[in-house]
Structures are given as C-alpha cells and as structure tokens.
Design a protein around this motif. Sequence first.
Motif, short mmCIF file in Angstrom:
data_model
loop_
_atom_site.label_atom_id
_atom_site.label_comp_id
_atom_site.label_asym_id
_atom_site.label_seq_id
_atom_site.Cartn_x
_atom_site.Cartn_y
_atom_site.Cartn_z
N ALA A 111 15.07 -8.58 69.53
CA ALA A 111 14.15 -8.86 68.41
C ALA A 111 14.69 -8.30 67.09
N ALA A 112 15.44 -7.21 67.15
CA ALA A 112 15.95 -6.57 65.93
C ALA A 112 17.38 -7.00 65.57
N ALA A 113 17.98 -7.86 66.36
CA ALA A 113 19.40 -8.21 66.19
C ALA A 113 19.75 -8.78 64.82
N ALA A 114 18.85 -9.52 64.20
CA ALA A 114 19.13 -10.13 62.90
C ALA A 114 18.83 -9.18 61.73
N GLY A 115 18.37 -7.98 62.03
CA GLY A 115 18.05 -7.03 60.97
C GLY A 115 16.60 -7.06 60.56
N ASP A 116 15.79 -7.88 61.23
CA ASP A 116 14.37 -7.95 60.92
C ASP A 116 13.66 -6.72 61.48
N LYS A 117 12.54 -6.36 60.83
CA LYS A 117 11.76 -5.26 61.38
C LYS A 117 10.98 -5.77 62.59
N VAL A 118 10.86 -4.91 63.57
CA VAL A 118 10.13 -5.23 64.79
C VAL A 118 9.00 -4.23 64.90
N LEU A 119 7.79 -4.74 65.07
CA LEU A 119 6.62 -3.89 65.29
C LEU A 119 6.14 -4.14 66.72
N ARG A 120 6.10 -3.08 67.51
CA ARG A 120 5.76 -3.22 68.94
C ARG A 120 4.76 -2.15 69.32
N TRP A 121 3.68 -2.54 69.99
CA TRP A 121 2.67 -1.61 70.47
C TRP A 121 3.01 -1.12 71.88
N PHE A 122 2.76 0.15 72.13
CA PHE A 122 2.94 0.77 73.44
C PHE A 122 1.63 1.46 73.81
N ALA A 135 -8.51 8.90 78.23
CA ALA A 135 -8.27 8.26 76.93
C ALA A 135 -7.18 7.21 77.06
N LEU A 136 -7.24 6.24 76.17
CA LEU A 136 -6.20 5.22 76.07
C LEU A 136 -5.61 5.36 74.67
N VAL A 137 -4.30 5.66 74.62
CA VAL A 137 -3.61 5.86 73.34
C VAL A 137 -2.66 4.69 73.13
N ARG A 138 -2.71 4.12 71.93
CA ARG A 138 -1.80 3.04 71.54
C ARG A 138 -0.97 3.53 70.36
N LYS A 139 0.33 3.32 70.45
CA LYS A 139 1.24 3.69 69.36
C LYS A 139 2.05 2.44 68.99
N GLN A 140 2.18 2.22 67.69
CA GLN A 140 3.01 1.11 67.21
C GLN A 140 4.30 1.68 66.66
N LEU A 141 5.42 1.14 67.15
CA LEU A 141 6.74 1.55 66.66
C LEU A 141 7.29 0.49 65.72
N TYR A 142 8.00 0.99 64.72
CA TYR A 142 8.79 0.16 63.81
C TYR A 142 10.23 0.34 64.26
N VAL A 143 10.91 -0.75 64.54
CA VAL A 143 12.31 -0.71 64.96
C VAL A 143 13.08 -1.69 64.07
N ARG A 144 14.24 -1.24 63.59
CA ARG A 144 15.07 -2.12 62.77
C ARG A 144 16.53 -1.72 62.92
N LEU A 145 17.39 -2.70 63.04
CA LEU A 145 18.83 -2.47 63.08
C LEU A 145 19.29 -2.01 61.71
N LYS A 146 20.07 -0.93 61.66
CA LYS A 146 20.55 -0.42 60.36
C LYS A 146 21.54 -1.39 59.76
N PRO A 147 21.60 -1.46 58.42
CA PRO A 147 22.49 -2.42 57.75
C PRO A 147 23.94 -2.31 58.20
N ARG A 148 24.45 -1.11 58.42
CA ARG A 148 25.86 -0.94 58.80
C ARG A 148 26.17 -1.54 60.18
N ALA A 149 25.13 -1.77 61.00
CA ALA A 149 25.34 -2.32 62.35
C ALA A 149 25.08 -3.81 62.43
N ARG A 150 24.63 -4.40 61.34
CA ARG A 150 24.32 -5.84 61.35
C ARG A 150 25.58 -6.67 61.17
N THR A 151 25.60 -7.81 61.84
CA THR A 151 26.71 -8.74 61.65
C THR A 151 26.30 -9.78 60.59
N PRO A 152 27.22 -10.09 59.68
CA PRO A 152 26.86 -11.03 58.59
C PRO A 152 26.65 -12.45 59.10
#
Length: 152
Positions: A111-122, A135-152
């Motif tokens: 999902a993050a391969a193109a450099g887009d931000k990915v929002l995923r609930w756990f 209790a039920l705990v939900r956490k949302q993570l922001y994941v993004r490939l760093k610019p230096r690791a992206r392929t043009p």
Amino acid sequence: MRPTTFRRLLNLWPPFLFNSIRVLELNEDWSRARVVLRLRPWNRNYVRSQFGGNLFAMTDPFWMLLAMHRLGSDYYVWDKAGTIDFVSPGREDVYASFHLTDALVAELRTAAAAGDKVLRWFETEVTTASGEVVALVRKQLYVRLKPRARTP
C-alpha cells in the motif's frame, strides 16, 4: 536494539513502571508483544477497577513499535489516532496481546510502495486472565515510504 533489551527498558520506563504495566513478551522478530497491567491500590479508580488511562497506556506504543521494526528504516510510522471502548470493569490484572503478521506487513509495504500515506486501524482486546473483555482499543497508524526509498 535487541527486543529483549528493549523490553527490559520499557519495563523501567516511568509511565509503565509506576502504573504496574509490564511487557511480558516481545518476540525476537518484533511480530508479537504481550503486556499485563497489574491491579494495585495506586492504580485503581474511584470504583476500585482499572483506571481507564492505564488501560489505554498499556496498549499505546505497541502497534507503532512492531510496525516500525518490521517495516524497517525506509518507512515513517506514526500513531495517528486512538480510541478506547470500556466493555466491563477490570477488577483484576488485565492483559493485551499484539500480533503483526507477515501478511499484514506485506500489505502495508504494498500500500505504501508508491509513496502514498497509508492509514490502517489495528484493534486490541484488553482481557482478564480468563478471557473476559474489559476494553477494546483501536489505534490508527500512519505509514509512508520515505522519499529516499521511493523509485521514480
């Protein structure tokens, strides 16, 4: 840092240490973590059950930590949001387990391969030793490939 060393340091971290939160398990491959919140006189609320802030604190860093270590240094990983639903009073020690599967890591990478931000609930259930959900705990993570690791 090795997971064993990191687990020991987390157990000495003041927000965990002073609230009777202990990391019981942190797998060598960063795929699993297990945490306990011991019920003590100093961490009970007014009605003598687990304090809600501690229920959230015991689960707070783990999805982010597991994802950061499983994805590696080419990714930004941040907590974006969190919610907690109180299901029943925790009148004893409670536990939370986290498992970040290989399939889920692969899904995040794709999902993050193109450099887009990915929002995923756990989701994590906080339970008693007998399995009663507190209790039920939900956490949302922001994941993004760093610019230096992206392929043009």
